[in-house]
Design a protein around this motif. Sequence first.
Motif, PDB file in Angstrom:
ATOM      1  N   PRO A 218       0.817  -1.230   0.000  1.00 17.75           N
ATOM      2  CA  PRO A 218       0.000   0.000   0.000  1.00 17.75           C
ATOM      3  C   PRO A 218       0.843   1.269   0.000  1.00 17.75           C
ATOM      4  N   LEU A 221       2.203   1.805  -3.505  1.00 10.89           N
ATOM      5  CA  LEU A 221       1.152   2.277  -4.403  1.00 10.89           C
ATOM      6  C   LEU A 221       0.827   3.735  -4.145  1.00 10.89           C
ATOM      7  N   SER A 222       0.721   4.111  -2.871  1.00  7.79           N
ATOM      8  CA  SER A 222       0.435   5.512  -2.538  1.00  7.79           C
ATOM      9  C   SER A 222       1.563   6.425  -2.997  1.00  7.79           C
ATOM     10  N   TYR A 288      -6.674   3.770  -8.594  1.00  6.20           N
ATOM     11  CA  TYR A 288      -6.205   3.752  -7.208  1.00  6.20           C
ATOM     12  C   TYR A 288      -7.372   3.938  -6.239  1.00  6.20           C
ATOM     13  N   LEU A 289      -8.211   4.927  -6.493  1.00  8.99           N
ATOM     14  CA  LEU A 289      -9.361   5.169  -5.618  1.00  8.99           C
ATOM     15  C   LEU A 289     -10.332   3.988  -5.646  1.00  8.99           C
ATOM     16  N   TYR A 290     -10.517   3.404  -6.823  1.00  7.65           N
ATOM     17  CA  TYR A 290     -11.405   2.245  -6.932  1.00  7.65           C
ATOM     18  C   TYR A 290     -10.876   1.073  -6.105  1.00  7.65           C
ATOM     19  N   ALA A 291      -9.576   0.832  -6.192  1.00  4.07           N
ATOM     20  CA  ALA A 291      -8.965  -0.265  -5.413  1.00  4.07           C
ATOM     21  C   ALA A 291      -9.083  -0.005  -3.923  1.00  4.07           C
ATOM     22  N   GLU A 292      -8.884   1.266  -3.512  1.00  7.25           N
ATOM     23  CA  GLU A 292      -8.973   1.598  -2.092  1.00  7.25           C
ATOM     24  C   GLU A 292     -10.400   1.395  -1.576  1.00  7.25           C
ATOM     25  N   LEU A 293     -11.386   1.866  -2.340  1.00  8.40           N
ATOM     26  CA  LEU A 293     -12.770   1.719  -1.891  1.00  8.40           C
ATOM     27  C   LEU A 293     -13.195   0.262  -1.870  1.00  8.40           C
ATOM     28  N   ARG A 294     -12.769  -0.518  -2.853  1.00  2.00           N
ATOM     29  CA  ARG A 294     -13.123  -1.940  -2.884  1.00  2.00           C
ATOM     30  C   ARG A 294     -12.480  -2.668  -1.718  1.00  2.00           C
ATOM     31  N   GLU A 295     -11.250  -2.282  -1.377  1.00  2.00           N
ATOM     32  CA  GLU A 295     -10.568  -2.945  -0.256  1.00  2.00           C
ATOM     33  C   GLU A 295     -11.256  -2.649   1.067  1.00  2.00           C
ATOM     34  N   LYS A 296     -11.739  -1.395   1.234  1.00  2.00           N
ATOM     35  CA  LYS A 296     -12.445  -1.058   2.465  1.00  2.00           C
ATOM     36  C   LYS A 296     -13.752  -1.816   2.605  1.00  2.00           C
TER      37      LYS A 296
END
Length: 297
Positions: A218, A221-222, A288-296
């Motif tokens: 993470p 990636l960030s 990136y935002l899509y992956a973060e939201l899906r992970e949450k």
Amino acid sequence: MAHTADADFKTRLQNLLPKLVLSPSLAMVLVFVYGFIIFSVYLSFTDSRLLPSFGWVGWENYSKLWRLSHWEISLRNMGVFAALYISICTVLGLGLAIFLDQKIRAEGMIRTIYLYPMALSFIVTGTAWKWFLDPGIGLENVLQTWGWESFRFDWIKNRDYAIYTVVLAAVWQTSGFVMAMFLAGLRGIDNEILKAAQMDGASNWNLYRRIIIPQLRPAFLSAFVILSHLAIKTFDLVIALTGGGPGRATELPATFMYSYTFSRNQMGIGAASATIMLMTIAAIMIPYLYAELREKK
């Protein structure tokens, strides 16, 4: 009944008050950020020159843009700058974070020194590095004064090496911030996992290669997203350091957009280049935002 009504009114007021306080700021963001973004995209499809115009020309500005040699030069410079900037900042930031994670003395002071450049504006950084790299007053002149008369370091005046001076200044300013991101990731790793690996006989090299660094995904990636965003929109650093020169050796898409919009009075082409930069940033940010939201979730 009156007491219940008063309580309901106070509850509604408490719920409404934050919205009322934030609504002016939200309205300004919608107008002056997203509204102007939409307006700039619209201008890229018009015949705007010195001032905004509403004559629709479709994709003509984009066609002209991709035929300009100056735009191709800025893209090549961006490729060199972004590749070196992102890779060096990532490696250097990770190395500094691992160094500080060894529980060394004066960690707080050293961490502050690493982070200090990020507190400066890119204009200040560009101006300081311009003085430092100037052959007449900077490093070359100082070392020649001290006796190393054969020393030469004129990259900032050399077309073939000027882009690397922009990389040096950008890395100096941003690597401390990347270090902080990796250090936070290192401090978040479960010590029990590391102790178990050490009890199994894992060496420090294998510990970092097989356990620690993979868990920093993470943070990697960030760092990539932030550094890519900074690389694409780099403008003030180049203006202060080299002005896009010598010639066009350090021109980037952001400086190209500025020059064509305000110096060459080609607002439509400038808006087209700005739209392409926006789409490039969106292509990085949205996944990136899509992956973060899906992970949450």
